[in-house]
Enzyme design. Structure first.
Site, PDB file in Angstrom:
ATOM      1  N   TYR A 127       0.820  -1.220   0.000  1.00  0.00           N
ATOM      2  CA  TYR A 127       0.000   0.000   0.000  1.00  0.00           C
ATOM      3  C   TYR A 127       0.851   1.266   0.000  1.00  0.00           C
ATOM      4  CZ  TYR A 127      -3.902  -3.070   0.875  1.00  0.00           C
ATOM      5  OH  TYR A 127      -4.837  -4.056   0.754  1.00  0.00           O
ATOM      6  N   LYS A 178       2.774 -15.746   3.196  1.00  0.00           N
ATOM      7  CA  LYS A 178       2.904 -16.593   2.007  1.00  0.00           C
ATOM      8  C   LYS A 178       4.407 -16.815   1.811  1.00  0.00           C
ATOM      9  CE  LYS A 178       0.933 -18.595  -1.520  1.00  0.00           C
ATOM     10  NZ  LYS A 178       0.356 -19.921  -1.340  1.00  0.00           N
ATOM     11  N   ASP A 211      -3.489 -18.757   2.072  1.00  0.00           N
ATOM     12  CA  ASP A 211      -4.495 -19.512   1.300  1.00  0.00           C
ATOM     13  C   ASP A 211      -5.113 -20.602   2.182  1.00  0.00           C
ATOM     14  OD1 ASP A 211      -1.896 -20.493   1.260  1.00  0.00           O
ATOM     15  OD2 ASP A 211      -2.022 -21.373  -0.732  1.00  0.00           O
ATOM     16  N   ASP A 235      -6.358  -7.206   4.530  1.00  0.00           N
ATOM     17  CA  ASP A 235      -7.449  -6.582   3.780  1.00  0.00           C
ATOM     18  C   ASP A 235      -8.368  -7.661   3.212  1.00  0.00           C
ATOM     19  OD1 ASP A 235      -9.014  -4.962   2.202  1.00  0.00           O
ATOM     20  OD2 ASP A 235      -7.373  -4.083   1.066  1.00  0.00           O
ATOM     21  N   ASP A 239     -12.497  -9.366   4.626  1.00  0.00           N
ATOM     22  CA  ASP A 239     -13.775  -9.366   3.891  1.00  0.00           C
ATOM     23  C   ASP A 239     -14.433 -10.737   4.004  1.00  0.00           C
ATOM     24  OD1 ASP A 239     -13.519  -6.693   3.030  1.00  0.00           O
ATOM     25  OD2 ASP A 239     -14.385  -7.178   1.074  1.00  0.00           O
TER      26      ASP A 239
END
Ligand SMILES: NC(=O)c1ccc[n+]([C@@H]2O[C@H](COP(=O)([O-])OP(=O)(O)OC[C@H]3O[C@@H](n4cnc5c(N)ncnc54)[C@H](O)[C@@H]3O)[C@@H](O)[C@H]2O)c1
Length: 341
Positions: A127, A178, A211, A235, A239
């Site tokens: 970001y 990851k 994941d 982020d 959701d």
């Protein structure tokens, strides 16, 4: 208080009624920052805006920013990302709690199944707007987007997660990354996580690739407790987490730097298609206000808001997105009235 754009202008003033009803000893000052103000006179945030917020206020309560009339989204970036980055609000705390089985899309889920917190790094990662284009607009075009991870940034958010676990009676902290493919950044997160964990021997540690975490959030959310992760993964997974608690209209968050003026906002955006229709769910904002009050030491008022939201859900005094038939104002007014009682 910055209501902002779209449904922010509806849910924030309505959430404020519930705060007022709680008897909390807080005064609010309203700022008109958002798309309307930007289109009127070009102001995103006044020149000394961030210093003024840090100096004169204990907390900031923000709705949402984003408006189709401002294609560049410049005002949202300067106000919202400005608060996060320039005020160095490095820990984005997103509690994920299912209030009632009826809200969860998972089959047979009960409230005890979904009760965890995601701590998202809030000041680094992808970001930072670092990167560039090469041979732009040609068939050989190349784009890079850099992922910034500093030792200091990683360490402080991981330490925040352990402190959060300790102070909230949580037993486990999971770091998610990851690192199997993002070896440099992931390697740093792995090393720092192991080091910091030694200072908290009573807290169990876990690790999951992001994941696998998504799979776990759906298959066995009960196994999750406190999760710390980077800006982008945080982020995305929040959701998915919001869906587990009834959708974006139910999700609350705080952007925290311990000891400094922190900012609290519902997870959802400005939702332009439903703005101005009195249908947006105000409960995410009311739960956000509850988080803010707890942060300010107003624990009784905070609990009153949470209890009233829970009652609203159980008694179906909600907006349509979570199965009720009330409008934004009517739902918030019902909650404010319950809080006052
Ligand atoms: N923190 C923020 O201010 C923030 C966060 C996300 C998006 N945005 C901005 O908001 C704008 C719209 O973005 P988006 O559509 O991706 O996300 P959004 O959260 O605004 O909306 C996504 C979906 O969720 C529904 N929804 C969201 N909040 C709701 C509520 N309180 N009650 C009922 N339904 C609700 C909307 O109808 C929509 O279908 C964009 O300009 C975006 O940049 C801002």
């Amino acid at each position: 208080m910055v209501a902002g754009d779209g449904i922010g202008k509806e849910v924030i003033p309505n959430a404020l009624e519930a705060v007022r009803a709680s008897g909390a000893a807080v005064d609010f000052t309203m700022f008109d920052w958002g798309a309307d103000r930007y289109l009127l006179d070009g102001t995103t945030i006044p020149a000394d805006g961030f210093q003024m917020l840090a100096r004169d206020f204990d907390a900031i309560f923000v709705g949402a920013l984003g408006d189709p009339r401002v294609a560049t989204n410049i005002h949202a970036k300067e106000i919202l990302l400005g608060m996060r980055f320039k005020m160095d609000l490095y820990a984005n705390v997103r509690p994920v709690r299912l209030l009632d089985s009826s809200l969860c899309p998972l089959k047979n889920a009960v409230p005890e199944d979904v009760n965890f917190t995601v701590i998202r790094e809030n000041t680094e990662g992808v970001y930072m707007d670092m990167g560039g284009l090469f041979k732009s607009g040609t068939p050989d075009e190349l784009a890079t987007q850099e992922d910034i991870n500093t030792r200091k940034g990683v360490e402080r958010v991981i330490r925040f997660a352990f402190d959060y676990a300790r102070s909230h009676g949580r037993k486990k902290v999971m770091m998610s990354d990851k690192s199997n493919v993002m070896t440099y950044a992931g390697g740093l997160w792995q090393r720092v996580f192991k080091e910091v964990a030694k200072e908290y021997p009573e807290i169990q540690t876990q690790h999951m690739y992001v994941d696998a975490l998504c799979l776990q959030m759906v298959r066995e959310p009960r196994s999750l407790d406190v999760i710390v992760t980077n800006n982008m993964f945080g982020d995305i997974v929040t959701d998915l987490a919001a869906a587990l608690q009834g959708g974006l209209g139910m999700a609350a968050s705080g952007n925290i730097h311990p000891g400094r003026t922190s900012m609290f906002e519902p997870v959802h955006g400005s939702a332009p298609p439903i703005a101005g229709k009195n249908i947006a769910n105000p409960m995410g904002s009311i739960l956000t206000a509850a988080m803010m009050l707890a942060h300010l030491g107003e624990t009784i008022a905070s609990q009153k808001l949470e209890d009233a939201v829970l009652d609203a859900v159980r008694e179906k005094k909600t907006t349509v997105d979570v199965g009720g038939s009330l409008g934004t104002r009517e739902c918030a007014a019902w909650i404010a009235e319950r809080v006052a009682r």
